[in-house]
Design an enzyme around this catalytic site. Structure first.
Site, PDB file in Angstrom:
ATOM      1  N   PRO A  96     -19.836   0.268  18.890  1.00 12.51           N
ATOM      2  CG  PRO A  96     -19.838   3.031  19.152  1.00 12.51           C
ATOM      3  CD  PRO A  96     -20.054   1.725  20.769  1.00 12.51           C
ATOM      4  CB  VAL A  97     -19.566  -0.779  13.516  1.00 10.28           C
ATOM      5  CG1 VAL A  97     -18.267  -1.421  12.005  1.00 10.28           C
ATOM      6  CG2 VAL A  97     -20.191  -1.628  13.343  1.00 10.28           C
ATOM      7  N   GLY A  98     -16.678   0.058  13.948  1.00  8.36           N
ATOM      8  CA  GLY A  98     -15.037   1.255  13.000  1.00  8.36           C
ATOM      9  C   GLY A  98     -14.977   2.216  13.973  1.00  8.36           C
ATOM     10  CG  LEU A 101     -14.671   1.620  21.867  1.00  5.48           C
ATOM     11  CD1 LEU A 101     -16.132   1.803  22.399  1.00  5.48           C
ATOM     12  CD2 LEU A 101     -13.713   2.086  22.454  1.00  5.48           C
ATOM     13  N   GLY A 102     -12.380  -1.749  18.987  1.00  3.68           N
ATOM     14  CA  GLY A 102     -12.857  -4.015  19.129  1.00  3.68           C
ATOM     15  C   GLY A 102     -13.696  -4.432  18.027  1.00  3.68           C
ATOM     16  CB  SER A 103     -17.574  -3.422  16.265  1.00  8.30           C
ATOM     17  OG  SER A 103     -16.777  -2.577  15.360  1.00  8.30           O
ATOM     18  CB  ALA A 105     -12.260  -8.287  17.669  1.00  7.41           C
ATOM     19  CB  ALA A 106     -16.464  -7.715  20.699  1.00  5.16           C
ATOM     20  CG  ASP A 147      -8.292  -4.561  17.341  1.00  2.00           C
ATOM     21  OD1 ASP A 147      -7.618  -3.854  18.174  1.00  2.00           O
ATOM     22  OD2 ASP A 147      -8.862  -4.210  16.650  1.00  2.00           O
TER      23      ASP A 147
HETATM   24  O1  PMV Z   1      -8.750   0.661  14.988  1.00  2.00           O
HETATM   25  P1  PMV Z   1      -8.612  -0.642  15.655  1.00  2.00           P
HETATM   26  O2  PMV Z   1      -8.892  -0.729  17.214  1.00  2.00           O
HETATM   27  O3  PMV Z   1      -8.717  -1.595  15.246  1.00  2.00           O
HETATM   28  O4  PMV Z   1      -6.901  -0.215  15.746  1.00  2.00           O
HETATM   29  C1  PMV Z   1      -6.056  -0.919  15.264  1.00  2.00           C
HETATM   30  C2  PMV Z   1      -4.671  -0.433  15.193  1.00  2.00           C
HETATM   31  C3  PMV Z   1      -3.823  -0.581  14.783  1.00  2.00           C
HETATM   32  O5  PMV Z   1      -2.806  -0.801  15.335  1.00  2.00           O
HETATM   33  C4  PMV Z   1      -3.695   1.132  13.889  1.00  2.00           C
HETATM   34  C5  PMV Z   1      -3.645  -1.795  13.200  1.00  2.00           C
HETATM   35  C6  PMV Z   1      -3.387  -2.969  13.549  1.00  2.00           C
HETATM   36  O6  PMV Z   1      -3.275  -4.328  12.775  1.00  2.00           O
HETATM   37  O7  PMV Z   1      -3.065  -2.804  14.674  1.00  2.00           O
END
Ligand code: PMV
Length: 308
Positions: A96-98, A101-103, A105-106, A147
């Site tokens: 799921p976006v946002g 869970l790293g959508s 970057a994946a 990520d």
């Molecule tokens: O929201 P996510 O899963 O992309 O994680 C962000 C993690 C942070 O530490 C808040 C930002 C970062 O770039 O590390």
């Protein structure tokens, strides 16, 4: 035709403070993944289809800072191509976006691998991570790089910005239950809000980041020693510090409290916060109970993953 996939990820401890040079721990989540497929085509142009986000477009029609377009152009440039080949690129994702869970970057990692292979290259995990990091900057502004690192290397990472990547061992399997608030929250905003707090009172917030960094160090030791009760306490303390940083939300607090009441050893928000996923560490025999409690407390979906 070439294809590649990449897992999701979850940050165990250290989010936000990791942007300020403190360590953080993250692990891949293989129950969800992004997938890219690249096919040579007889139709001119580079066509990108991403049904999950309703995208069907030719490369030239996308803005230069569109994450997919930017990555594709970067790969063409690195391959030294003067003329773009005719390609069909399809991207699918169950992440799921946002949701923390790293959508983003994946998708970048899967696409970088599939397109590189189609162009005759075989980039290392570190090269793929670096490429995905460039694209993360378009998503997030000032990402730490955790990520892309955990997803490209697909193993547990102990991450400190600007330092060589380290992995860690897992002394005893860890059962994690991830609960999705169902609220999509842009990481860019929570990271920006934390930045403003820090600019206003650097001394105060550096101390909070320092405490989170200590928790990350101790968590690594607890994981390596298989001390899961200890890890649970550290997760709870990390959540309290993230509340102080204003990145939790009533939903994340409610789900975390529900998991603890159902017997989880500890629980916290994960990632940028304000929405997205929280995680609960539990004994394996209580995972079903913790899942049920999260659903009762309003979780949109629940994933159980075991880190070994
Ligand atoms: O929201 P996510 O899963 O992309 O994680 C962000 C993690 C942070 O530490 C808040 C930002 C970062 O770039 O590390």
């Amino acid at each position: 035709m070439t294809s590649a996939s990449a897992p999701g990820k979850i940050i165990l401890v250290g989010e936000h403070a990791v942007v300020y040079g403190r360590p953080a721990l993250a692990v891949p989540v293989t129950q969800v993944h992004a997938e890219a497929q690249v096919t040579r085509s007889s139709r001119p142009g580079v066509w990108i289809e991403a049904p999950d986000i309703g995208l069907r477009a030719e490369l030239a029609s996308l803005p230069v800072d569109h994450p997919l377009a930017a990555l594709i152009r970067e790969l063409f440039q690195r391959a030294g191509l003067k003329q773009f080949p005719a390609l069909e690129i399809t991207i699918r994702s169950t992440i799921p976006v946002g949701s923390g869970l790293g959508s983003g970057a994946a998708v970048s990692v899967a696409l970088a691998r599939a397109l590189s292979a189609e162009l005759g290259g075989r980039p290392s995990d570190a090269q793929v991570s670096e490429l995905a990091f460039e694209i993360e900057k378009l998503h997030h502004g000032t990402p730490s790089g955790i990520d892309n690192a955990v997803i490209a290397h697909a193993r547990p990472v102990y991450f400190v910005r600007g330092q060589p990547l380290q992995s860690f061992t897992v002394g005893r399997p860890m059962t994690l239950v991830l609960g999705d608030t169902g609220l999509s929250a842009p990481t860019k905003e929570s990271v920006g809000d934390v930045r403003r707090l820090w600019e206003h009172d650097p001394q105060k917030w550096e101390a909070v980041f320092g405490s989170i960094g200590v928790i990350a160090e101790r968590s690594r030791r607890a994981i390596e020693a298989g001390e899961l009760e200890r890890l649970g306490e550290l997760l709870d303390r990390n959540h309290a510090l993230l509340q102080e940083l204003t990145v939790s939300s009533p939903e994340l607090d409610r789900l975390s409290a529900a998991a603890r009441s159902a017997g989880a050893l500890g629980a916290k928000l994960s990632g940028g916060g304000r929405g997205g996923n929280m995680l609960a560490l539990t004994r394996s025999e209580l995972a079903g109970q913790v899942c049920a409690a999260l659903k009762d407390a309003g979780a949109r979906s629940v994933i159980t993953t075991v880190v070994e």
